[in-house]
Design an enzyme around this catalytic site. Structure first.
Site, PDB file in Angstrom:
ATOM      1  N   CYS A  58       0.829  -1.209   0.000  1.00 13.29           N
ATOM      2  CA  CYS A  58       0.000   0.000   0.000  1.00 13.29           C
ATOM      3  C   CYS A  58       0.864   1.260   0.000  1.00 13.29           C
ATOM      4  O   CYS A  58       0.524   2.259  -0.633  1.00 13.29           O
ATOM      5  CB  CYS A  58      -0.925   0.011   1.209  1.00 13.29           C
ATOM      6  SG  CYS A  58      -2.169  -1.298   1.177  1.00 13.29           S
ATOM      7  N   ARG A 135      -8.119  -3.888  -3.292  1.00 14.25           N
ATOM      8  CA  ARG A 135      -7.583  -2.769  -4.077  1.00 14.25           C
ATOM      9  C   ARG A 135      -8.569  -2.464  -5.213  1.00 14.25           C
ATOM     10  O   ARG A 135      -8.422  -2.962  -6.326  1.00 14.25           O
ATOM     11  CB  ARG A 135      -6.202  -3.122  -4.626  1.00 14.25           C
ATOM     12  CG  ARG A 135      -5.206  -3.467  -3.533  1.00 14.25           C
ATOM     13  CD  ARG A 135      -3.792  -3.683  -4.052  1.00 14.25           C
ATOM     14  NE  ARG A 135      -2.997  -4.327  -3.033  1.00 14.25           N
ATOM     15  CZ  ARG A 135      -2.444  -3.695  -1.988  1.00 14.25           C
ATOM     16  NH1 ARG A 135      -2.619  -2.405  -1.857  1.00 14.25           N
ATOM     17  NH2 ARG A 135      -1.736  -4.368  -1.102  1.00 14.25           N
TER      18      ARG A 135
END
Length: 222
Positions: A58, A135
């Protein structure tokens, strides 16, 4: 228990937003204060979720999103992130990225501890993780309509260059009523919609400035 639901069978989840649907409205706390979807009306929006703050994949994504933030804004497109971490975690992580990597995160990040927004947008994939958002990427147009949806697994960081290319393609097709071929980039030829009558097909293949392989497959420069 709901009398209409058989024992052992979970109720159906809400339908996830699809391309062409109105983007679900929300109001939520973010690193830039309370935000509503309505605040983005009139501009394009790339709304994405990430699994968790202070995680390595991330972090690479946030560095990549920060790198295209200015380019998106030049295209009248805003950037908005989300995870189900707290606002304090978001602030600490954003500060850490700036301190450790020298990159300032200037776009807002929604804190969705209640999972309300994540559920509205179908950002949680229970088969992959019940506690993290996947995601997800939603491209939303100035009328607040969902125009594109992309999902990536937790293990795989996104290609932000493709997201930028997608925004370019959507804006070009909207402005010119054309399509874009595979791997299209700004400046490449675009695809013309196929003719819908025999006369139009005859005219198309004879027209100047148009490259036709066949009556239904024609390209042109903008």
């Amino acid at each position: 228990m709901d009398q209409n639901i058989s024992p052992g069978i979970s109720p159906c989840p809400p339908r996830l937003p699809r391309i062409g649907d109105p983007a679900p409205a929300f109001e939520a706390e973010s690193t830039h204060g309370v935000l509503r979807l309505e605040d983005f009306k009139g501009s394009w929006l790339v709304f994405f979720s990430h699994p968790a703050d202070f995680t390595p994949v991330c972090t690479t994504e946030f560095l990549a999103f920060a790198a295209i933030h200015g380019e998106l804004r030049a295209r009248n497109c805003e950037l908005l992130g989300l995870s189900i971490d707290s606002i304090f975690s978001h602030i600490a992580w954003v500060r850490s990225i700036e301190e450790k990597f020298g990159t300032k995160i200037e776009f807002p990040l929604v804190a969705d501890l209640s999972r309300q927004v994540a559920e509205l947008y179908g950002m949680i994939m229970p088969g992959e993780s019940k506690t993290e958002t996947s995601r997800c990427v939603f491209v939303i147009d100035p009328k607040l309509t969902v125009r594109a949806v992309i999902y990536y697994p937790l293990t795989t960081g996104r290609n932000t260059d493709e997201i930028l290319r997608l925004v370019d393609a959507l804006q070009v097709t909207d402005a010119n009523s054309v399509g874009t071929p595979a791997n299209w980039r700004p400046g490449d030829k675009v695809i013309m919609p196929p003719p819908r009558t025999q006369d139009a097909a005859d005219e198309r293949v004879k027209a100047e400035g148009i490259e036709c392989v066949d009556w239904f497959f024609c390209k042109k420069s903008l």
